[in-house]
Design an enzyme around this catalytic site. Sequence first.
Site, PDB file in Angstrom:
ATOM      1  N   HIS A 105       0.871  -1.235   0.112  1.00 20.92           N
ATOM      2  CA  HIS A 105       0.005  -0.033  -0.047  1.00 20.92           C
ATOM      3  C   HIS A 105       0.897   1.254   0.040  1.00 20.92           C
ATOM      4  CE1 HIS A 105       0.150   0.029   4.530  1.00 20.92           C
ATOM      5  NE2 HIS A 105      -0.013   1.636   4.227  1.00 20.92           N
ATOM      6  N   ASP A 131      -0.013  -7.559   1.596  1.00 21.38           N
ATOM      7  CA  ASP A 131       0.572  -6.229   1.652  1.00 21.38           C
ATOM      8  C   ASP A 131       2.034  -6.181   1.772  1.00 21.38           C
ATOM      9  OD1 ASP A 131       0.505  -3.469   1.691  1.00 21.38           O
ATOM     10  OD2 ASP A 131      -0.361  -3.357   3.820  1.00 21.38           O
ATOM     11  N   GLN A 186       0.412   6.132  11.397  1.00 19.05           N
ATOM     12  CA  GLN A 186       0.914   6.799   9.814  1.00 19.05           C
ATOM     13  C   GLN A 186       2.265   7.093   9.782  1.00 19.05           C
ATOM     14  OE1 GLN A 186      -2.381   6.357  11.267  1.00 19.05           O
ATOM     15  NE2 GLN A 186      -2.931   5.258   9.454  1.00 19.05           N
ATOM     16  N   GLY A 187       2.729   6.557   8.491  1.00 15.91           N
ATOM     17  CA  GLY A 187       3.996   6.622   8.264  1.00 15.91           C
ATOM     18  C   GLY A 187       5.051   5.552   8.715  1.00 15.91           C
ATOM     19  N   ASP A 188       4.436   4.642   9.504  1.00 12.79           N
ATOM     20  CA  ASP A 188       5.211   3.660   9.726  1.00 12.79           C
ATOM     21  C   ASP A 188       5.209   2.523   8.912  1.00 12.79           C
ATOM     22  OD1 ASP A 188       6.461   4.676  12.387  1.00 12.79           O
ATOM     23  OD2 ASP A 188       4.614   4.266  13.148  1.00 12.79           O
ATOM     24  N   SER A 189       3.941   2.659   8.178  1.00 16.91           N
ATOM     25  CA  SER A 189       3.831   1.240   7.223  1.00 16.91           C
ATOM     26  C   SER A 189       4.939   1.116   6.360  1.00 16.91           C
ATOM     27  CB  SER A 189       2.812   1.907   6.199  1.00 16.91           C
ATOM     28  OG  SER A 189       1.449   1.581   6.801  1.00 16.91           O
TER      29      SER A 189
END
Length: 262
Positions: A72, A119, A208-211
Site C-alpha cells: 500500500h 500487503d 501513519q508513516g510507519d507502514s
Amino acid sequence: MRRQLARWFTVAASAVFAVGALVLPAQAASSPSPSVVGGTRASQGEFPFMVRLSMGCGGALYTRQIVLTAAHCVDGTGSNTGITATVGVVDLRSGSAIKVKSTYVYQSPSFTGAENGNDWALIKLASPVTSSSVTTLPIATSSAYDSGTFTIAGWGATREGGGQQRYLQKATVPFVDDSTCSSAYPGLVTNASICAGYVDAGGVDTCQGDSGGPMFRRDGSGSWIQVGITSWGQGCAEAGYPGVYTQVSTYASAIAAAAAKL
Ligand code: ARG
C-alpha cells in the site's frame, strides 16, 4: 470506522517534519516518551536495516539492494526512479545519511487493499548499500517466531493524527492471537496477518508513516528476524484495536522468488 490507509507523500511528510521536532520536547515530559506511539528514540546503529522511503513509509533492507515494504506504500509494479531510500541513520537530517534512488518496484500481484492481505512490495535500489553502518534483515520463513514480543520502529506519527518524526522511534509490543485480533476486526484475513499490541490498554503501536517498516524479534541464535510489515489498524494505539502487520512467514517464498528476479 476509520482504518489506516493514509499515505504520506514527500510534501506532507516534510511539512510536518518541523512540527514533529517542536512537539517532541513537550511530549517528552510525559512517560513513556513518544515514539511510533508509546515508544522511545532508537539509538544510532541499533536497527541498521531500517529504511525511510520518500513517499512517507518505512522499509527494511532485504538485501543490500532490495527494500521490503508494504504494497500500500507503492503504486504498482514497474520501472520507478521516483523513490529515495534513506538508510544508515536514525536522524533523517544527519549528514551521514545514505540516500539511494529506486530503479524498480515490485508490488505483490495479489494486492487489492491492505485489509485483504498481500500487503508487501519490493523496491530495487540503483546500487547496493555497501556501508558497514547498514545490515540486511532476514525474514521469517516459518511461523516459528510468530509469537512472543516484537519490536516495531519507524519515523511515523507518535500519536493518531500526529506528524512524521525526524528521529527513528521504537517500541515493543506483544503478539495478539488470531482469534483475539479477529474479534477486534471481524473478517480479518488471519493467514495474511499477524497482530500485535496491548489490546486491553492500548498506548503502544505503529501509526501513519510507519507502514512498510518491519516488525521483528530475536531468533534462536539471538539475531533479529522480520516477522511482520506494518500494514494497518483502527486509529493508532487505541484500546481494543491492535496493529495489523503482514505475516511475513506466509509470503516468505513469494518474496524470495520475486527478489530473485529483480
Ligand atoms: N497504514 C499506516 C501507514 O500507511 C500504518 C498504520 C498502522 N496502524 C496501526 N494502528 N498499527 O503508515
